[in-house]
Motif scaffolding. Structure first.
Motif, PDB file in Angstrom:
ATOM      1  N   ASP A 201       0.744  -1.273   0.104  1.00 40.95           N
ATOM      2  CA  ASP A 201       0.074  -0.189   0.203  1.00 40.95           C
ATOM      3  C   ASP A 201       0.868   1.154   0.088  1.00 40.95           C
ATOM      4  OD1 ASP A 201      -2.369  -1.488   0.203  1.00 40.95           O
ATOM      5  OD2 ASP A 201      -2.098  -1.622   2.216  1.00 40.95           O
ATOM      6  N   PHE A 202       0.590   2.141  -0.817  1.00 36.60           N
ATOM      7  CA  PHE A 202       1.476   3.377  -0.849  1.00 36.60           C
ATOM      8  C   PHE A 202       1.300   4.331   0.066  1.00 36.60           C
ATOM      9  CE2 PHE A 202       1.939   7.597  -2.897  1.00 36.60           C
ATOM     10  CZ  PHE A 202       3.303   7.755  -2.728  1.00 36.60           C
ATOM     11  N   ASN A 203       2.404   4.370   0.881  1.00 34.95           N
ATOM     12  CA  ASN A 203       2.538   5.641   1.923  1.00 34.95           C
ATOM     13  C   ASN A 203       3.492   6.611   1.586  1.00 34.95           C
ATOM     14  OD1 ASN A 203       2.394   6.954   4.124  1.00 34.95           O
ATOM     15  ND2 ASN A 203       3.208   5.386   5.527  1.00 34.95           N
ATOM     16  N   PRO A 204       2.987   7.802   1.254  1.00 33.48           N
ATOM     17  CA  PRO A 204       4.228   8.676   0.717  1.00 33.48           C
ATOM     18  C   PRO A 204       5.211   9.194   1.803  1.00 33.48           C
ATOM     19  CG  PRO A 204       2.054   9.684   0.678  1.00 33.48           C
ATOM     20  CD  PRO A 204       1.769   8.136   0.831  1.00 33.48           C
ATOM     21  N   GLU A 205       4.728   8.996   3.113  1.00 33.98           N
ATOM     22  CA  GLU A 205       5.600   9.409   4.247  1.00 33.98           C
ATOM     23  C   GLU A 205       6.754   8.563   4.613  1.00 33.98           C
ATOM     24  OE1 GLU A 205       4.852  12.067   5.801  1.00 33.98           O
ATOM     25  OE2 GLU A 205       3.159  12.460   4.824  1.00 33.98           O
ATOM     26  N   GLU A 206       6.602   7.326   3.947  1.00 34.11           N
ATOM     27  CA  GLU A 206       8.012   6.433   3.775  1.00 34.11           C
ATOM     28  C   GLU A 206       9.026   6.855   3.034  1.00 34.11           C
ATOM     29  OE1 GLU A 206       6.454   2.498   2.701  1.00 34.11           O
ATOM     30  OE2 GLU A 206       5.032   2.462   4.674  1.00 34.11           O
ATOM     31  N   TYR A 207       8.716   7.634   2.104  1.00 27.62           N
ATOM     32  CA  TYR A 207       9.938   8.246   1.200  1.00 27.62           C
ATOM     33  C   TYR A 207      10.435   9.623   1.473  1.00 27.62           C
ATOM     34  CZ  TYR A 207       7.734   4.291  -1.195  1.00 27.62           C
ATOM     35  OH  TYR A 207       7.115   3.017  -1.562  1.00 27.62           O
TER      36      TYR A 207
END
Length: 323
Positions: A201-207
């Protein structure tokens, strides 16, 4: 945040007074051009190419280059006569399914806030869009330019996304599109396995922007007068794989290892599995298939011939009764 625009959204006979705010901001580290010797800022002057004199902003107009040294100069009155949508209105044209809007058309995003007594119709439009799972296609004039845009809901707020016009999107024209190249079923299956092993699942906070963080570290070190610590070097990009299937299989195993999963066990040997384990170059695949088919067709004929010879040897010699 500071509002950059005030106006009203109108759909049907409903009008909603709103303010627009930039929803995004660039986090790039900005630099000034300076003189290397003394750090003095480099300044640029607006100089006329004909008389060489510096020109003030009040004396600058817009010019359209016709080529060949000819220029058409447009004044504010010329722009005032253009059929531009009123600068204080956002007209809803239609409501469409969200998946029908190609993301390549999206340009810039703005948060939309209700103004004064417009909160009730604002909430009505927001909730209706969420319930119907649609976005509003609108036209709006921003910075003296008519733009196509969408209204959608994000975190309980209406978001205006300006869009490119269809003729502003380039059409891809690459030579490989005309080539007759087709992936083999085994390769597609292995690529599918790789995608599944890396699914999440895409979580932009991880990048994070590692380059910007490293650059900020260099700047902070310069300010503090300490030694600059070199960031760890990233892994080199792998060389182009000669064996596509082997590269896919290795990628699947690496992805599983990264997730802490056990490496996959080789399945029982079969004709299809052998094809996966020993991939054939694309150019040779057709020749191999043809040779294999010919061999299979020739096998029954060879067996029949051998059987006839064996029967002939086993038959007893002719006698008078046979005659």
């Amino acid at each position: 945040m500071r509002a950059i625009w005030k106006g009203a959204v109108s759909f049907g006979l409903v009008s909603i007074a709103v303010r627009l705010y930039s929803a995004t901001e660039e986090k790039d580290i900005r630099f000034h051009q300076v003189h290397r010797d003394d750090g003095g800022r480099i300044k640029y002057k607006r100089v006329c190419s004909i008389d060489g004199e510096e020109v003030s902003y009040d004396d600058i107009a817009k010019g359209y280059d016709l080529g060949g040294g000819e220029m058409v100069i447009l004044t504010d009155d010329d722009f005032a006569d253009l059929p531009l949508t009123t600068s204080r209105a956002i007209e809803v044209l239609e409501f469409v399914p969200a998946e029908q809007v190609d993301p390549i058309l999206y340009n810039k995003a703005y948060f939309m806030e209700p103004e004064g007594a417009a909160t009730k119709p604002y909430v009505l439009l927001r909730d209706a869009l969420e319930r119907t799972d649609r976005v509003a296609i609108v036209k709006v004039a921003l910075r003296q330019r008519e733009q196509l845009a969408t209204l959608r809901v994000r975190d309980g707020v209406l978001v205006l996304n300006t869009m490119l016009w269809p003729d502003e999107v380039r059409q891809p024209d690459f030579e490989f599109l005309g080539d007759d190249i087709e992936a083999r079923p085994a390769e597609l299956a292995m690529a599918g396995s790789l995608i599944e092993s890396m699914a999440a699942d895409f979580n932009p906070e991880e990048y994070t922007d590692n380059y910007r963080a490293a650059l900020q570290e260099v700047i902070d070190a310069k300010v503090a007068g300490r030694e600059v610590v070199q960031p760890e070097e990233a892994d080199e990009a792998p060389a182009a794989a000669v064996d596509l299937m082997a590269a896919l299989r290795a990628s699947v195993e690496r992805a599983r290892a990264a997730r802490g999963e056990e490496p996959s066990k080789p399945a029982a040997s079969s004709d299809d599995d052998e094809d996966v384990k020993k991939p054939t170059p694309i150019k040779k695949a057709a020749a191999k298939k043809t040779t294999s088919s010919a061999a299979k067709k020739a096998t029954p004929a060879k067996k029949a011939t051998a059987a006839k010879k064996a029967a002939k040897k086993a038959a007893p010699p002719p006698t008078d009764l046979d005659e």
